[in-house]
Write an enzyme that holds these catalytic residues in place. Structure first.
Site, PDB file in Angstrom:
ATOM      1  N   SER A 140       0.815  -1.219   0.000  1.00  0.00           N
ATOM      2  CA  SER A 140       0.000   0.000   0.000  1.00  0.00           C
ATOM      3  C   SER A 140       0.848   1.268   0.000  1.00  0.00           C
ATOM      4  O   SER A 140       1.919   1.315   0.612  1.00  0.00           O
ATOM      5  CB  SER A 140      -0.849  -0.018   1.269  1.00  0.00           C
ATOM      6  OG  SER A 140      -1.389   1.262   1.512  1.00  0.00           O
ATOM      7  N   GLU A 142       0.147   3.646   1.714  1.00  0.00           N
ATOM      8  CA  GLU A 142       0.158   4.073   3.121  1.00  0.00           C
ATOM      9  C   GLU A 142       1.522   3.763   3.757  1.00  0.00           C
ATOM     10  O   GLU A 142       1.917   4.400   4.733  1.00  0.00           O
ATOM     11  CB  GLU A 142      -0.987   3.362   3.866  1.00  0.00           C
ATOM     12  CG  GLU A 142      -1.133   3.670   5.346  1.00  0.00           C
ATOM     13  CD  GLU A 142      -1.641   5.072   5.687  1.00  0.00           C
ATOM     14  OE1 GLU A 142      -2.196   5.753   4.807  1.00  0.00           O
ATOM     15  OE2 GLU A 142      -1.453   5.482   6.853  1.00  0.00           O
ATOM     16  N   TYR A 163      -1.539   0.336  10.658  1.00  0.00           N
ATOM     17  CA  TYR A 163      -1.826  -0.329   9.376  1.00  0.00           C
ATOM     18  C   TYR A 163      -0.625  -0.221   8.431  1.00  0.00           C
ATOM     19  O   TYR A 163      -0.184  -1.221   7.848  1.00  0.00           O
ATOM     20  CB  TYR A 163      -3.071   0.293   8.728  1.00  0.00           C
ATOM     21  CG  TYR A 163      -3.293  -0.110   7.288  1.00  0.00           C
ATOM     22  CD1 TYR A 163      -3.925  -1.311   6.962  1.00  0.00           C
ATOM     23  CD2 TYR A 163      -2.861   0.704   6.243  1.00  0.00           C
ATOM     24  CE1 TYR A 163      -4.115  -1.687   5.633  1.00  0.00           C
ATOM     25  CE2 TYR A 163      -3.048   0.341   4.915  1.00  0.00           C
ATOM     26  CZ  TYR A 163      -3.680  -0.856   4.614  1.00  0.00           C
ATOM     27  OH  TYR A 163      -3.861  -1.214   3.294  1.00  0.00           O
TER      28      TYR A 163
END
Ligand code: NAP
Ligand code: GDD
Length: 336
Positions: A140, A142, A163
């Site tokens: 990701s 992120e 996460y």
């Protein structure tokens, strides 16, 4: 289980999610036999794949569902040994960034360790059977966290959430198993991708559903958090095509997938309200601190030169069109 010769077999974790449902459609269309791991829930969690469901009595069916959980290594292993997949796509995760601050340990277990459990099972399976299994990890953007944009495969990973940190762990394990054990393992480092099937608590879908409810007179306000965050938003089905492409290359590698364009949450809000014919969005939107995060990823912009060059993958759906698709889908859904 009946095995049709010469058909490729794929196993998908997270089949019932946004991406899992699109990937299953793509693979079934390409002629794959698709196996998916689904979680037992007290309510139905298969809304996104109901249109793909095939009766277990149909001898020619190509989609098979298995109960399992990324926390449960024994079952994952059993499914891999039973299905003997050519390709495994690990899309299962506790995928909500804000929620990961509330349940960090669980997030690490599923989003991080889940990938490791599959890699370990593949390692043993390959050693014992000599059959090669390819592995795709849903990495990701992120993971980039506070690293300045544009971000590509060589950008340092500075996660800003549990996460993000869990995804970094899974990404590193994927690389390690590729290098140490020669497993065909790839990281698809995907930037935010949205669709009509996007989970209702991610910001884009929350906005478009909120607008549909306001337009229908069901709600008066839409409460949001940080409107200044910038994201590189693309259209989910196109991103799953990229995931498949990565798995077809002769050598495993990691690829960044995104549009190369960034927009603030505020811009999404403004455009979406306008699309729905509600010109003054400020009348309806309020900010609520509960939707702010303890740490934030301020800006994401994908540098996709590698994917364009090697995979020949190009994003097609532009930001404006994505907003339009999502707004009208939710307005029409509510009418139904
Ligand atoms: P999603 O809609 O939230 O789907 C997540 C899937 O994981 C669901 O099928 C969910 O099952 C399953 N799952 C959750 N916990 C599990 C567990 N303990 N064991 C087994 N399965 C579990 O996510 P998505 O947007 O499709 O994203 C797919 C993957 O790509 C995720 O790994 C996500 O982190 C990653 N990713 C997404 C984006 C994006 O912008 N969408 C960008 C980069 C990476 P239930 O349906 O039962 O909840
Ligand atoms: N969810 C949410 N809800 N986000 C809000 C809200 C709100 O009410 N108001 C503002 N935001 C801001 C968030 O602070 C964040 O900066 C941005 O909107 C996007 O939030 P999300 O849609 O929740 O997505 P995300 O970027 O945190 O995470 C998604 O993209 C990642 C890829 O970068 C998820 O799909 C992750 O699973 C994925 O890995």
């Amino acid at each position: 289980m009946t095995k049709t010769p010469n058909l490729k077999i794929a196993l998908i974790t997270g089949l019932t999610g946004q991406d899992g449902s699109y990937l299953a459609e793509i693979l079934l269309k390409k002629g794959y036999v698709v196996h998916g791991i689904i979680r037992r829930a007290s309510t139905f969690n298969t809304a996104r794949i109901n249109h793909l469901y095939q009766d277990p009595h149909n001898r020619n069916r190509k989609l098979f569902l298995h109960y399992g959980d990324l926390a449960d290594a024994g079952t994952i292993r059993k499914i891999i040994y039973k299905v003997k997949p050519d390709e495994i796509y690990n899309l299962g995760a506790q995928s909500h960034v804000k929620v990961s601050f509330e349940i960090p340990e669980y997030t690490m277990d599923i989003t991080g360790n889940g990938a490791l459990r599959i890699l370990e099972a593949i390692r043993d399976f390959q050693n014992e059977t000599k059959k090669k299994v390819k592995f795709y990890q849903a990495s990701s953007s992120e993971m980039f966290g506070s690293a300045p944009p544009p971000q590509n495969e060589n950008t340092p990973l500075v996660p800003q959430s549990p996460y993000g940190a869990a995804k970094v762990f899974a990404c590193n394990m994927t690389k390690l198993y590729r290098e140490a054990y020669g497993i065909f393992a790839v990281n698809g480092i995907l930037f935010n991708h949205e669709s009509e099937r996007r989970g209702e608590t991610f910001v884009t879908r929350k906005i478009t559903r909120g607008i549909a409810r306001i337009k229908a007179g069901l709600d008066k306000k839409l409460y949001l958090g940080n409107l200044d965050a910038k994201r590189d938003w693309g259209y989910a089905p196109e991103y799953m095509e990229a995931a498949w492409l990565m798995m077809q290359k002769p050598k495993p590698n990691d690829y960044v997938i995104g549009t190369g364009e960034t927009h603030t949450v505020r811009e999404f809000v403004e455009l979406a309200f306008k699309e729905a014919g509600l010109s003054n969005w400020k009348k309806y939107v309020e900010t609520d601190p509960r939707y702010y995060r303890p740490a934030e990823v301020n800006i994401l912009i994908a540098d996709t030169r590698k994917a364009k060059k090697i995979l020949k993958w190009h994003p097609k759906t532009k930001f404006k069109n994505l907003v339009k698709i999502m707004v009208w889908n939710d307005i029409n859904e509510l009418k139904k």
